[in-house]
Design a protein around this motif. Structure first.
Motif, mmCIF file in Angstrom:
data_model
loop_
_atom_site.group_PDB
_atom_site.id
_atom_site.type_symbol
_atom_site.label_atom_id
_atom_site.label_comp_id
_atom_site.label_asym_id
_atom_site.label_seq_id
_atom_site.Cartn_x
_atom_site.Cartn_y
_atom_site.Cartn_z
ATOM 1 N N PHE A 1 0.842 -1.192 0.000
ATOM 2 C CA PHE A 1 0.000 0.000 0.000
ATOM 3 C C PHE A 1 0.880 1.246 0.000
ATOM 4 O O PHE A 1 2.076 1.198 0.308
ATOM 5 C CB PHE A 1 -0.984 0.015 1.174
ATOM 6 N N SER A 2 0.260 2.362 -0.347
ATOM 7 C CA SER A 2 0.979 3.639 -0.401
ATOM 8 C C SER A 2 0.717 4.439 0.860
ATOM 9 O O SER A 2 -0.328 4.314 1.507
ATOM 10 C CB SER A 2 0.553 4.442 -1.633
ATOM 11 N N CYS A 3 1.693 5.266 1.230
ATOM 12 C CA CYS A 3 1.619 6.125 2.416
ATOM 13 C C CYS A 3 2.047 7.526 1.990
ATOM 14 O O CYS A 3 3.140 7.994 2.330
ATOM 15 C CB CYS A 3 2.533 5.599 3.518
ATOM 16 N N ASP A 4 1.205 8.169 1.217
ATOM 17 C CA ASP A 4 1.541 9.475 0.651
ATOM 18 C C ASP A 4 1.010 10.575 1.549
ATOM 19 O O ASP A 4 -0.093 11.093 1.356
ATOM 20 C CB ASP A 4 0.980 9.597 -0.763
ATOM 21 N N GLY A 5 1.790 10.926 2.562
ATOM 22 C CA GLY A 5 1.389 11.935 3.520
ATOM 23 C C GLY A 5 1.802 13.335 3.108
ATOM 24 O O GLY A 5 2.421 13.548 2.056
ATOM 25 N N SER A 6 1.474 14.294 3.958
ATOM 26 C CA SER A 6 1.763 15.685 3.632
ATOM 27 C C SER A 6 3.230 16.045 3.822
ATOM 28 O O SER A 6 3.718 17.012 3.232
ATOM 29 C CB SER A 6 0.899 16.609 4.499
ATOM 30 N N GLU A 7 3.964 15.266 4.629
ATOM 31 C CA GLU A 7 5.371 15.548 4.876
ATOM 32 C C GLU A 7 6.298 14.478 4.310
ATOM 33 O O GLU A 7 7.415 14.792 3.902
ATOM 34 C CB GLU A 7 5.602 15.697 6.382
ATOM 35 N N ARG A 8 5.852 13.243 4.328
ATOM 36 C CA ARG A 8 6.640 12.156 3.755
ATOM 37 C C ARG A 8 5.743 11.284 2.894
ATOM 38 O O ARG A 8 4.623 10.940 3.286
ATOM 39 C CB ARG A 8 7.278 11.299 4.858
ATOM 40 N N ALA A 9 6.247 10.918 1.702
ATOM 41 C CA ALA A 9 5.503 10.059 0.789
ATOM 42 C C ALA A 9 6.345 8.812 0.517
ATOM 43 O O ALA A 9 7.482 8.913 0.059
ATOM 44 C CB ALA A 9 5.195 10.793 -0.510
ATOM 45 N N PHE A 10 5.779 7.619 0.795
ATOM 46 C CA PHE A 10 6.515 6.379 0.587
ATOM 47 C C PHE A 10 5.547 5.244 0.319
ATOM 48 O O PHE A 10 4.322 5.384 0.470
ATOM 49 C CB PHE A 10 7.404 6.056 1.791
ATOM 50 N N VAL A 11 6.090 4.106 -0.109
ATOM 51 C CA VAL A 11 5.304 2.894 -0.315
ATOM 52 C C VAL A 11 5.926 1.786 0.516
ATOM 53 O O VAL A 11 7.123 1.837 0.850
ATOM 54 C CB VAL A 11 5.245 2.489 -1.804
ATOM 55 N N ILE A 12 5.126 0.770 0.851
ATOM 56 C CA ILE A 12 5.633 -0.279 1.725
ATOM 57 C C ILE A 12 5.012 -1.621 1.349
ATOM 58 O O ILE A 12 3.847 -1.688 0.952
ATOM 59 C CB ILE A 12 5.349 0.066 3.200
ATOM 60 N N ALA A 13 5.815 -2.677 1.463
ATOM 61 C CA ALA A 13 5.376 -4.050 1.206
ATOM 62 C C ALA A 13 5.585 -4.866 2.469
ATOM 63 O O ALA A 13 6.697 -4.894 3.017
ATOM 64 C CB ALA A 13 6.153 -4.652 0.042
ATOM 65 N N LEU A 14 4.513 -5.523 2.933
ATOM 66 C CA LEU A 14 4.573 -6.356 4.132
ATOM 67 C C LEU A 14 4.406 -7.827 3.753
ATOM 68 O O LEU A 14 3.730 -8.154 2.770
ATOM 69 C CB LEU A 14 3.457 -5.973 5.112
ATOM 70 N N ASP A 15 5.000 -8.714 4.548
ATOM 71 C CA ASP A 15 4.679 -10.130 4.429
ATOM 72 C C ASP A 15 3.212 -10.292 4.841
ATOM 73 O O ASP A 15 2.823 -9.917 5.941
ATOM 74 C CB ASP A 15 5.573 -10.957 5.350
ATOM 75 N N LYS A 16 2.397 -10.832 3.946
ATOM 76 C CA LYS A 16 0.960 -10.814 4.212
ATOM 77 C C LYS A 16 0.557 -11.696 5.386
ATOM 78 O O LYS A 16 -0.487 -11.463 6.008
ATOM 79 C CB LYS A 16 0.179 -11.225 2.955
ATOM 80 N N MET A 17 1.361 -12.707 5.732
ATOM 81 C CA MET A 17 0.988 -13.613 6.812
ATOM 82 C C MET A 17 1.604 -13.252 8.161
ATOM 83 O O MET A 17 1.151 -13.727 9.199
ATOM 84 C CB MET A 17 1.358 -15.050 6.453
ATOM 85 N N THR A 18 2.634 -12.425 8.161
ATOM 86 C CA THR A 18 3.266 -12.045 9.428
ATOM 87 C C THR A 18 3.174 -10.552 9.709
ATOM 88 O O THR A 18 3.324 -10.132 10.867
ATOM 89 C CB THR A 18 4.756 -12.438 9.438
ATOM 90 N N GLY A 19 2.973 -9.745 8.667
ATOM 91 C CA GLY A 19 2.943 -8.298 8.836
ATOM 92 C C GLY A 19 4.309 -7.650 8.872
ATOM 93 O O GLY A 19 4.415 -6.425 8.967
ATOM 94 N N LYS A 20 5.365 -8.438 8.780
ATOM 95 C CA LYS A 20 6.714 -7.869 8.825
ATOM 96 C C LYS A 20 7.035 -7.142 7.515
ATOM 97 O O LYS A 20 6.622 -7.564 6.439
ATOM 98 C CB LYS A 20 7.738 -8.968 9.086
ATOM 99 N N THR A 21 7.807 -6.058 7.630
ATOM 100 C CA THR A 21 8.168 -5.273 6.463
ATOM 101 C C THR A 21 9.118 -6.050 5.566
ATOM 102 O O THR A 21 10.152 -6.545 6.016
ATOM 103 C CB THR A 21 8.838 -3.951 6.875
ATOM 104 N N ARG A 22 8.742 -6.179 4.307
ATOM 105 C CA ARG A 22 9.621 -6.818 3.315
ATOM 106 C C ARG A 22 10.496 -5.769 2.634
ATOM 107 O O ARG A 22 11.674 -6.000 2.402
ATOM 108 C CB ARG A 22 8.779 -7.565 2.288
ATOM 109 N N TRP A 23 9.916 -4.649 2.270
ATOM 110 C CA TRP A 23 10.693 -3.531 1.738
ATOM 111 C C TRP A 23 9.874 -2.250 1.824
ATOM 112 O O TRP A 23 8.658 -2.288 1.979
ATOM 113 C CB TRP A 23 11.188 -3.782 0.319
ATOM 114 N N GLU A 24 10.572 -1.139 1.757
ATOM 115 C CA GLU A 24 9.956 0.180 1.883
ATOM 116 C C GLU A 24 10.739 1.154 1.018
ATOM 117 O O GLU A 24 11.969 1.123 1.004
ATOM 118 C CB GLU A 24 9.971 0.611 3.348
ATOM 119 N N LYS A 25 10.040 2.019 0.281
ATOM 120 C CA LYS A 25 10.706 2.968 -0.611
ATOM 121 C C LYS A 25 10.074 4.343 -0.503
ATOM 122 O O LYS A 25 8.852 4.490 -0.567
ATOM 123 C CB LYS A 25 10.593 2.488 -2.078
#
Length: 414
Positions: free
Chosen positions: A182-206
């Motif tokens: 999902f995307s996290c395009d906020g007013s101060e920081r804009a980024f995207v993130i990928a989580l392991d769907k079964m654990t919720g752990k971050t796989r990568w973030e950009k």
């Protein structure tokens, strides 16, 4: 003979059930507004062709999703004794046949310490969840993301992916293989993130790349496509759409434009990616994604500058591309060339994204009026239906029925 007939009927019913489509995410199983359902209703009202309508579904403009005989939706409810913007954020399960609530699972509390102001057209539960045969994934922007089993038990949840939202949450997540993105395009920081769907752990973030537009915020839902065997996640933000490798987060290509607060979900058809740029002046760009790196100068197949939606997503049917602007101007394009076949005011203001079935297109206005047209190069209206209740949520489909979420009810229309 009677036993044989009964067996044949039973086998037919089983076959129909097995082939039934699960409307399991925003804009349906393919994420493009299309359904394989046959015989969707064309006419209805608040009393005509209503299987059931249920109240007590809480607040939210997320769309309902369907898996077999269950309906799931995210919802927000005022915290008892809390302040104006404080909410309990939950996922709700309904029986599809009756609309009866089966369970409701509280996931997060949006208290005054973390509450953020939302736009009058937004809600505290706007992203649409995803469901499969065993789990539901619910997302509430910076307030939290969770995975829940089909019985309502919590598998995992996170509320540490924080950013300053502008106007509230918006874009829905997608699942690609084993990741939730999902995307996290906020007013101060804009980024995207990928989580392991079964654990919720971050796989990568950009982080999004730096752009000249000071307004970084957007509310987009990603689109997953495949080109020459390569899966790509298309993710829009302010001034840019980027194609990411789902497993590594590598940027495969990108295309720049002028626009912010982007809401429409990009779609892919006829070898082109169709992108709406939203505010201030929304434009439509058709981009050829067969390339690598910066495609801004080389990838544009055609563009169109007026009456392009800020909020509703586009839809294709056959060789045509359809759009409805927020102010109710519908346009039919030749998808490959951008030639305009027709342009028509269909009344009302629009936020919901259209769906298509059997050559018909369904548009849903914010006042609950639905216009059904015949797809084609000439405008042909089939019906106009009024519920008389405000709605910004997009249609969902269950069997050969429609689900419509309004501010007051969830309707099942036959």
């Amino acid at each position: 003979m009677s036993i044989r007939i009964m067996l044949c009927c039973l086998m037919g019913a089983v076959a129909c059930t097995a082939q039934a489509e699960n409307w399991n995410r925003f804009r349906g199983p393919e994420g493009n507004g299309h359904t394989s359902a046959v015989g969707l209703p064309v006419t209805w009202s608040s009393t005509e062709n209503v299987v059931w309508k249920v109240a007590d579904i809480g607040e939210g403009w997320s769309s309902p999703v369907v898996w077999e005989d269950r309906i799931y939706l995210t919802t927000a409810r005022s915290i008892s004794g809390g302040e104006m913007n404080e909410r309990n954020l939950s996922v709700l399960c309904l029986d599809a046949a009756s609309g009866k609530k089966l369970w409701e699972q509280l996931l997060f509390e949006e208290t005054k310490e973390i509450s953020q102001r939302i736009h009058p057209k937004n809600s505290h539960a706007s992203p649409t969840p995803i469901v499969d045969g065993s789990h539901i994934w619910a997302h509430f922007g910076t307030h939290g993301t969770a995975c829940v089993a089909l019985d309502g038990s919590i598998v995992w949840k996170r509320n540490d992916i924080t950013y300053k939202m502008q106007h509230g949450n918006g874009g829905s997540p997608v699942i690609v293989d084993d990741i939730l993105f999902f995307s996290c395009d906020g007013s101060e920081r804009a980024f995207v993130i990928a989580l392991d769907k079964m654990t919720g752990k971050t796989r990568w973030e950009k982080d999004r790349p730096p752009v000249t537009n000071p307004r970084k915020f957007s509310f987009t839902t990603p689109t997953v496509i495949e080109i020459d065997g390569q899966r790509q996640i298309l993710s829009q933000g302010s001034d840019i759409i980027t194609a990411f490798d789902p497993q590594t987060g590598d940027e495969l290509w990108w295309f720049n434009y002028d626009g912010y607060s982007v809401i429409p979900k990009p779609i892919y058809d006829h070898g082109l990616v169709f992108v709406c740029t939203s505010y201030n002046e929304s434009k439509l760009h058709a981009v050829d994604p067969r390339g690598r790196g910066n495609l801004t100068a080389t990838g544009e197949a055609w563009k169109y500058p007026k009456n392009i939606p800020h909020t509703p997503s586009l839809i294709t049917v056959g060789d045509e591309l359809y759009a409805v602007s927020d102010r109710g101007i519908a346009t039919c394009f030749d998808a490959k060339t951008g030639k305009v076949h027709w342009e028509k005011r269909i009344e009302g203001n629009y936020s919901a994204s259209p769906i298509a079935s059997e050559g018909k297109i369904y548009f849903l206005a914010e006042d609950g009026t639905a216009t059904v047209i015949q797809a084609g190069t000439e405008y042909k209206e089939l019906a106009k239906n009024e519920l008389g209740e405000r709605t910004l949520a997009s249609f969902a489909v269950i069997g050969d029925d429609l689900l419509i979420r309004t501010a007051e009810h969830l309707y099942r229309i036959k």
